[in-house]
Design a protein around this motif. Structure first.
Motif, PDB file in Angstrom:
ATOM      1  N   TYR A   1       6.078  -3.646  10.984  1.00 38.80           N
ATOM      2  CA  TYR A   1       3.947  -3.954  10.864  1.00 38.80           C
ATOM      3  C   TYR A   1       5.045  -5.670  10.172  1.00 38.80           C
ATOM      4  O   TYR A   1       5.889  -5.948   9.312  1.00 38.80           O
ATOM      5  CB  TYR A   1       3.719  -3.571   9.437  1.00 38.80           C
TER       6      TYR A   1
ATOM      7  N   THR B   1       5.383   0.627   7.236  1.00 38.09           N
ATOM      8  CA  THR B   1       4.134   1.064   6.522  1.00 38.09           C
ATOM      9  C   THR B   1       2.852   1.858   7.545  1.00 38.09           C
ATOM     10  O   THR B   1       3.282   1.767   9.276  1.00 38.09           O
ATOM     11  CB  THR B   1       3.520  -0.583   5.831  1.00 38.09           C
ATOM     12  N   PRO B   2       2.320   3.092   6.307  1.00 37.00           N
ATOM     13  CA  PRO B   2       1.003   3.531   7.854  1.00 37.00           C
ATOM     14  C   PRO B   2       0.631   3.170   8.148  1.00 37.00           C
ATOM     15  O   PRO B   2      -0.366   3.887   9.198  1.00 37.00           O
ATOM     16  CB  PRO B   2       1.594   5.039   6.936  1.00 37.00           C
ATOM     17  N   HIS B   3      -0.213   2.083   7.126  1.00 38.89           N
ATOM     18  CA  HIS B   3      -0.939   1.673   7.527  1.00 38.89           C
ATOM     19  C   HIS B   3      -1.053   0.205   7.893  1.00 38.89           C
ATOM     20  O   HIS B   3      -0.238   0.132   6.713  1.00 38.89           O
ATOM     21  CB  HIS B   3      -2.101   2.539   7.190  1.00 38.89           C
ATOM     22  N   ASP B   4      -2.402  -0.270   8.522  1.00 39.18           N
ATOM     23  CA  ASP B   4      -2.633  -1.522   8.034  1.00 39.18           C
ATOM     24  C   ASP B   4      -2.778  -1.791   6.360  1.00 39.18           C
ATOM     25  O   ASP B   4      -3.715  -1.770   5.497  1.00 39.18           O
ATOM     26  CB  ASP B   4      -3.753  -2.999   8.586  1.00 39.18           C
ATOM     27  N   PRO B   5      -1.851  -3.087   5.639  1.00 36.28           N
ATOM     28  CA  PRO B   5      -1.710  -2.787   3.900  1.00 36.28           C
ATOM     29  C   PRO B   5      -2.188  -4.222   4.076  1.00 36.28           C
ATOM     30  O   PRO B   5      -2.474  -4.279   2.588  1.00 36.28           O
ATOM     31  CB  PRO B   5      -0.370  -2.975   3.580  1.00 36.28           C
TER      32      PRO B   5
ATOM     33  N   GLN C   1       5.089   8.997   3.902  1.00 37.29           N
ATOM     34  CA  GLN C   1       4.441   7.425   4.469  1.00 37.29           C
ATOM     35  C   GLN C   1       5.392   7.122   5.491  1.00 37.29           C
ATOM     36  O   GLN C   1       4.998   6.877   6.253  1.00 37.29           O
ATOM     37  CB  GLN C   1       3.908   6.569   3.984  1.00 37.29           C
TER      38      GLN C   1
ATOM     39  N   GLY D   1       1.043  -1.219  -0.346  1.00 36.75           N
ATOM     40  CA  GLY D   1      -0.323   0.414  -0.271  1.00 36.75           C
ATOM     41  C   GLY D   1       1.064   1.232   0.012  1.00 36.75           C
ATOM     42  O   GLY D   1       0.215   1.874   0.170  1.00 36.75           O
TER      43      GLY D   1
ATOM     44  N   ARG E   1       6.249   8.802   8.380  1.00 35.13           N
ATOM     45  CA  ARG E   1       4.637   8.711   9.974  1.00 35.13           C
ATOM     46  C   ARG E   1       4.220   6.821   9.595  1.00 35.13           C
ATOM     47  O   ARG E   1       3.975   6.765  10.968  1.00 35.13           O
ATOM     48  CB  ARG E   1       3.228   9.293   8.393  1.00 35.13           C
ATOM     49  N   ALA E   2       5.362   6.060   9.185  1.00 32.23           N
ATOM     50  CA  ALA E   2       5.007   4.395   9.442  1.00 32.23           C
ATOM     51  C   ALA E   2       5.354   4.031  11.102  1.00 32.23           C
ATOM     52  O   ALA E   2       6.047   4.272  11.614  1.00 32.23           O
ATOM     53  CB  ALA E   2       5.783   4.086   8.080  1.00 32.23           C
ATOM     54  N   GLU E   3       4.322   3.149  11.084  1.00 30.34           N
ATOM     55  CA  GLU E   3       5.233   1.748  11.868  1.00 30.34           C
ATOM     56  C   GLU E   3       5.307   0.617  11.516  1.00 30.34           C
ATOM     57  O   GLU E   3       5.122   0.335  10.251  1.00 30.34           O
ATOM     58  CB  GLU E   3       4.225   1.341  12.580  1.00 30.34           C
TER      59      GLU E   3
END
Length: 304
Positions: free
Chosen positions: A122, A299-303, A115, A104, A118-120
């Motif tokens: 995963y 990734t900044p969100h659950d891809p 991105q 994503g 701001r990412a974490e």
């Protein structure tokens, strides 16, 4: 302060990789600090693997380039002990960019850098074939022949993208619609004997610059998604199927088999065209397994 290492392929984007890396580094340093990011350029095949395997003191290693350089960085990370394995960041600057797509992540450099800032981390799975690792795709037969031919065309012409994959695909479909006998065992089960036109083992859904070959594939579920195309099939029907596969509409069509497994064994009478993440694979016996939650990817969100 956490340290970041950017590994960049200067040959990416037809030789623009160094300029892209400098631009990305400036964007990242603006969001981190001047001292938080180091940059290293690759200068030969597998150099990115060596850098990733031996660079100490970095919390995150960012791969900038196409799926090839990401593949190399992943292999370098996987040869490190799990407790000593940095997180992986991805800045897509290639022609296919299938792994970034599965995560994503944007293929626009400015957006990708934003991105990452701001990412974490995963946790995602990594595939293993014999002694090598792959992050997105392993394939045999026609689809591998197309992928390998696409890379040769790219080297010779400097062109890129899904259009080049389509061009190679039509050529292979019209002239090399070959069948390969094989034996396969899924999760240690009974040995199945059959013949294939294509055989794709996927971590994520994509290959070939956005072809959604296994639409339901997930990067973190501990399972391979496998798509097999069996003969017989005419060239005309194969072309129609090829076009449908771009958006995943081949699912449910005759001649296709879909499987899920944690491991599989493949044996071929004749060595077929084979590739992983765009890199050539050789051999007639292949042991394929999954390394669950092996690498943490930013990734900044659950891809999924």
């Amino acid at each position: 302060m956490e340290k970041f290492l950017l590994i960049a392929n200067p040959a990416a984007q037809s030789g623009k990789g160094a300029l892209i890396a400098e631009h990305a580094a400036a964007l990242l340093r603006a969001g981190l600090s001047e001292d938080a990011l180091s940059v290293v350029f690759t200068n030969q095949p597998m150099h990115a693997s060596d850098i990733a395997a031996h660079s100490e003191g970095f919390a995150t290693i960012i791969a900038l380039g196409g799926d090839g350089v990401i593949h190399e960085v992943v292999n370098g990370l996987m040869w490190r002990k799990a407790a000593d394995r940095p997180s992986l960041g991805v800045i897509a600057a290639g022609s296919g960019n299938d792994y970034a797509r599965a995560l994503g992540l944007s293929t626009k450099i400015d957006q990708a850098c934003d991105q990452l800032l701001r990412a974490e981390p995963y946790p995602v799975d990594i595939g293993k074939v014999n002694e090598d690792f792959f992050m997105e795709t392993l394939s045999f037969g026609l689809d591998a022949a197309i992928a390998l031919d696409t890379m040769e065309r790219r080297k010779k012409s400097g062109r890129k993208g899904a259009v080049l994959y389509m061009e190679s695909g039509f050529n292979q479909l019209m002239n090399h619609l070959d069948e390969y006998p094989y034996k396969a065992s899924f999760d240690g089960g009974a040995l199945n004997e059959s013949r294939l036109i294509t055989f794709a083992v996927q971590m994520g859904p994509y290959y070939g610059g956005g072809f959604k070959i296994c639409p339901e594939a997930k990067l973190d579920d501990g399972l391979f998604d496998v798509c097999i195309s069996h003969p017989p099939i005419t060239a005309l029907k194969a072309i129609k199927t090829f076009l449908k596969a771009k958006s995943g509409k081949h699912v449910g069509m005759p001649n296709f088999e879909f499987e899920r497994a944690r491991k599989l064994t493949l044996d071929f009478e004749t060595e077929p065209p084979a590739q992983m993440d765009g890199e050539k694979v050789t051999g007639k016996h292949l042991d394929i397994s999954i390394e669950h939650s092996a690498i943490r990817v930013l990734t900044p969100h659950d891809p999924l």
